[in-house]
Design a protein around this motif. Structure first.
Motif, PDB file in Angstrom:
ATOM      1  N   ARG A 155      -7.681  -8.448   2.631  1.00 40.30           N
ATOM      2  CA  ARG A 155      -7.246  -8.043   3.969  1.00 40.30           C
ATOM      3  C   ARG A 155      -6.902  -6.562   3.998  1.00 40.30           C
ATOM      4  NH1 ARG A 155      -6.041 -12.665   7.214  1.00 40.30           N
ATOM      5  NH2 ARG A 155      -4.526 -11.514   8.484  1.00 40.30           N
TER       6      ARG A 155
ATOM      7  N   VAL B 137       9.361   9.019   4.964  1.00 43.71           N
ATOM      8  CA  VAL B 137       8.776   7.783   4.442  1.00 43.71           C
ATOM      9  C   VAL B 137       8.883   6.632   5.448  1.00 43.71           C
ATOM     10  CG1 VAL B 137       8.884   6.096   2.556  1.00 43.71           C
ATOM     11  CG2 VAL B 137       9.242   8.513   2.087  1.00 43.71           C
TER      12      VAL B 137
ATOM     13  N   TRP C  74     -10.206   8.065   7.813  1.00 47.62           N
ATOM     14  CA  TRP C  74      -9.455   8.448   6.608  1.00 47.62           C
ATOM     15  C   TRP C  74     -10.171   9.573   5.870  1.00 47.62           C
ATOM     16  CZ3 TRP C  74      -5.650   6.589   8.574  1.00 47.62           C
ATOM     17  CH2 TRP C  74      -5.458   5.234   8.902  1.00 47.62           C
TER      18      TRP C  74
ATOM     19  N   SER D 221       2.252  -3.868   4.152  1.00 47.61           N
ATOM     20  CA  SER D 221       1.944  -4.939   3.211  1.00 47.61           C
ATOM     21  C   SER D 221       0.881  -5.847   3.792  1.00 47.61           C
ATOM     22  CB  SER D 221       3.203  -5.756   2.898  1.00 47.61           C
ATOM     23  OG  SER D 221       4.142  -4.975   2.201  1.00 47.61           O
ATOM     24  N   PHE D 222       0.090  -6.423   2.907  1.00 44.76           N
ATOM     25  CA  PHE D 222      -1.025  -7.280   3.310  1.00 44.76           C
ATOM     26  C   PHE D 222      -0.979  -8.569   2.517  1.00 44.76           C
ATOM     27  CE2 PHE D 222      -3.345  -4.180   5.835  1.00 44.76           C
ATOM     28  CZ  PHE D 222      -2.747  -3.012   5.418  1.00 44.76           C
ATOM     29  N   ALA D 223      -1.486  -9.619   3.135  1.00 44.34           N
ATOM     30  CA  ALA D 223      -1.433 -10.934   2.494  1.00 44.34           C
ATOM     31  C   ALA D 223      -2.304 -10.976   1.239  1.00 44.34           C
ATOM     32  CB  ALA D 223      -1.862 -12.024   3.469  1.00 44.34           C
TER      33      ALA D 223
ATOM     34  N   VAL E 255      -0.817  13.329   9.012  1.00 46.25           N
ATOM     35  CA  VAL E 255      -1.864  12.307   8.874  1.00 46.25           C
ATOM     36  C   VAL E 255      -1.876  11.395  10.081  1.00 46.25           C
ATOM     37  CG1 VAL E 255      -1.847  12.358   6.365  1.00 46.25           C
ATOM     38  CG2 VAL E 255      -0.318  10.799   7.567  1.00 46.25           C
TER      39      VAL E 255
ATOM     40  N   ARG F 279     -11.385   1.820   9.459  1.00 39.80           N
ATOM     41  CA  ARG F 279     -11.203   3.220   9.861  1.00 39.80           C
ATOM     42  C   ARG F 279     -11.557   4.176   8.733  1.00 39.80           C
ATOM     43  NH1 ARG F 279      -5.157   2.426  11.940  1.00 39.80           N
ATOM     44  NH2 ARG F 279      -5.160   4.675  12.252  1.00 39.80           N
TER      45      ARG F 279
ATOM     46  N   LEU G  40       0.840  -1.202   0.000  1.00 42.96           N
ATOM     47  CA  LEU G  40       0.000   0.000   0.000  1.00 42.96           C
ATOM     48  C   LEU G  40       0.871   1.246   0.000  1.00 42.96           C
ATOM     49  CD1 LEU G  40      -2.811   1.387   0.328  1.00 42.96           C
ATOM     50  CD2 LEU G  40      -2.559   1.050   2.789  1.00 42.96           C
TER      51      LEU G  40
ATOM     52  N   LEU H 219      -3.350  10.559   1.299  1.00 41.07           N
ATOM     53  CA  LEU H 219      -2.811  10.243   2.614  1.00 41.07           C
ATOM     54  C   LEU H 219      -1.641   9.301   2.374  1.00 41.07           C
ATOM     55  CD1 LEU H 219      -6.008   9.534   4.757  1.00 41.07           C
ATOM     56  CD2 LEU H 219      -4.925  11.719   4.182  1.00 41.07           C
ATOM     57  N   PRO H 220      -0.412   9.767   2.560  1.00 44.58           N
ATOM     58  CA  PRO H 220       0.731   8.898   2.307  1.00 44.58           C
ATOM     59  C   PRO H 220       0.848   7.849   3.398  1.00 44.58           C
ATOM     60  CG  PRO H 220       1.465  10.984   3.216  1.00 44.58           C
ATOM     61  CD  PRO H 220      -0.009  11.098   3.045  1.00 44.58           C
ATOM     62  N   VAL H 221       1.086   6.634   2.996  1.00 45.27           N
ATOM     63  CA  VAL H 221       1.210   5.540   3.944  1.00 45.27           C
ATOM     64  C   VAL H 221       2.695   5.287   4.207  1.00 45.27           C
ATOM     65  CG1 VAL H 221       0.774   3.069   4.295  1.00 45.27           C
ATOM     66  CG2 VAL H 221      -0.956   4.522   3.217  1.00 45.27           C
ATOM     67  N   ARG H 222       3.013   4.989   5.441  1.00 43.73           N
ATOM     68  CA  ARG H 222       4.399   4.720   5.792  1.00 43.73           C
ATOM     69  C   ARG H 222       4.917   3.513   5.027  1.00 43.73           C
ATOM     70  NH1 ARG H 222       5.985   4.705  12.074  1.00 43.73           N
ATOM     71  NH2 ARG H 222       4.725   6.580  11.884  1.00 43.73           N
TER      72      ARG H 222
ATOM     73  N   LEU I 190      -8.781  -1.010   5.608  1.00 43.19           N
ATOM     74  CA  LEU I 190      -9.232   0.338   5.251  1.00 43.19           C
ATOM     75  C   LEU I 190     -10.644   0.591   5.764  1.00 43.19           C
ATOM     76  CD1 LEU I 190      -7.984   0.919   1.590  1.00 43.19           C
ATOM     77  CD2 LEU I 190      -7.025   1.790   3.715  1.00 43.19           C
TER      78      LEU I 190
ATOM     79  N   ILE J 179      -3.698   6.515   0.300  1.00 46.20           N
ATOM     80  CA  ILE J 179      -5.159   6.426   0.331  1.00 46.20           C
ATOM     81  C   ILE J 179      -5.723   7.717  -0.241  1.00 46.20           C
ATOM     82  CG2 ILE J 179      -7.184   6.189   1.823  1.00 46.20           C
ATOM     83  CD1 ILE J 179      -5.282   4.905   3.910  1.00 46.20           C
TER      84      ILE J 179
ATOM     85  N   ASP K 160      -0.174  -7.429   7.599  1.00 46.66           N
ATOM     86  CA  ASP K 160      -0.205  -8.842   7.925  1.00 46.66           C
ATOM     87  C   ASP K 160       1.095  -9.353   8.496  1.00 46.66           C
ATOM     88  OD1 ASP K 160      -2.477  -9.643   5.310  1.00 46.66           O
ATOM     89  OD2 ASP K 160      -2.780  -9.618   7.463  1.00 46.66           O
TER      90      ASP K 160
ATOM     91  N   LYS L 238       7.080   8.597   9.291  1.00 44.84           N
ATOM     92  CA  LYS L 238       5.805   9.305   9.320  1.00 44.84           C
ATOM     93  C   LYS L 238       4.852   8.673   8.316  1.00 44.84           C
ATOM     94  CE  LYS L 238       7.472  13.498  11.360  1.00 44.84           C
ATOM     95  NZ  LYS L 238       8.917  13.321  11.340  1.00 44.84           N
ATOM     96  N   GLY L 239       3.696   9.305   8.154  1.00 42.55           N
ATOM     97  CA  GLY L 239       2.720   8.732   7.242  1.00 42.55           C
ATOM     98  C   GLY L 239       1.745   7.853   7.997  1.00 42.55           C
ATOM     99  N   VAL L 240       0.696   7.474   7.290  1.00 37.01           N
ATOM    100  CA  VAL L 240      -0.344   6.634   7.870  1.00 37.01           C
ATOM    101  C   VAL L 240       0.240   5.274   8.231  1.00 37.01           C
ATOM    102  CG1 VAL L 240      -2.422   5.330   7.265  1.00 37.01           C
ATOM    103  CG2 VAL L 240      -2.275   7.762   6.719  1.00 37.01           C
TER     104      VAL L 240
END
Lengths: 229, 66
Positions: free
Chosen positions: A83, B7, A95, A77-79, A229, A91, A4, A70-73, A88, A7, B17, B10-12
């Motif tokens: 999932r 990176v 978001w 990762s997700f299986a 965020v 929450r 990911l 919304l930048p994700v750190r 997402l 968002i 998993d 910070k960030g969401v």
């Protein structure tokens, strides 16, 4: 595995065709309810090399070109896609509220460096050329001196950022500070700035830099709003 | 350094998993600021101890991680 990157709201521009992210994987859009997510296939390598961090941020920057994401750190990762979407949905209201808050904005940064770096904190006990303490009292006195010099440096860094903030004179901007991120740097300040005001911000920081002889102040950005965020 | 600071730090944050269930308690194993090994190696090492590493790979009697 699915990686990911960011968002966004559903219906906003998808990733450009052929956009590649970490490890060269194609970036695509997943949509669910009111949200969209930019994702790619993940791999088993999770070490955060600078190259992989750049690849991650490059995808986020591409998203920023069309709408504030919304930048994700790095490292989320997700299986499976399922999932990821479950996570997402849990929450989604949060978001959406955050997207509302940062929408139309970017993150700009200021790096504040000392021209002449202050004296570094006193070395702790047993370091380098210092002989080991001969008594418990001497040990504690060394610890106290070390802590006092660290506190002094933090106060000097905070004072430097306070002076820069006063000169910038933009109290309405949301900001996040990081003191003493590395040697020679008093601090970093992240500001949430309207996307239409990037150039004006840069000019203001140049003016601030010119006002000081003991500090160097440099602007960076625009970034996606990582700090907000 | 600005890039790394943002990176990595910070960030969401959304729990993915990469978690381990130990005695029913979920632990985030791979700290994003201090990754020590690859997922494959982690699965190999921890799987031998009977710990539920990834969703779908359950050790006997172990709770499924969230």
């Amino acid at each position: 595995m699915v990686r990911l990157y960011c968002i966004r709201r559903r219906g906003q521009a998808p990733p450009p065709q052929g956009l590649r992210g970490v490890a060269g994987e194609i970036v695509r859009l997943l949509e669910d309810g009111p949200l969209g997510a930019w994702v790619s296939a993940g791999d088993d390598e999770t070490s955060p090399s600078v190259e992989r961090l750049r690849q991650h941020d490059a995808v986020v920057r591409e998203a920023l070109r069309t709408a504030t994401p919304l930048p994700v750190r790095y490292g989320s990762s997700f299986a499976s896609e399922g999932r990821l979407l479950d996570a997402l949905r849990e929450r989604s209201e949060q978001w959406l509220e955050t997207l509302e808050r940062v929408g139309g904005h970017v993150e700009m940064g200021m790096q504040v460096r000392w021209v002449t770096e202050p004296e570094p904190p006193a070395l702790p006990e047993n370091a380098g050329s210092e002989r080991p303490p001969r008594s418990g009292r001497e040990y504690l006195e060394r610890r106290r001196r070390s802590r006092e010099s660290e506190d002094r440096l933090r106060r000097e860094a905070a004072d430097a950022l306070d002076r820069v903030d006063a000169e910038l004179a933009r109290p309405e901007l949301r900001s996040v500070r990081t003191l003493l991120p590395r040697s020679g740097v008093a601090g970093l300040v992240a500001h949430l700035v309207q996307s239409s005001s990037i150039q004006a911000y840069r000019e203001q920081v140049r003016r601030v830099n010119a006002a000081f002889t003991d500090l160097d102040v440099e602007a960076s950005g625009p970034w996606a709003p990582y700090s907000f965020v | 350094m600005d890039l790394v600071n943002r990176v990595l730090d910070k960030g969401v944050v959304i729990q993915g998993d990469i978690t381990i269930s130990v005695a029913g308690v979920d632990l985030v194993y791979l700290g994003l600021n201090a990754v020590l090994t690859s997922v494959a190696t982690a699965k190999e090492r921890l799987g031998r101890k009977g710990i539920d590493v990834f969703g779908g790979e359950r050790a006997p009697g172990a709770d499924r991680s969230a």
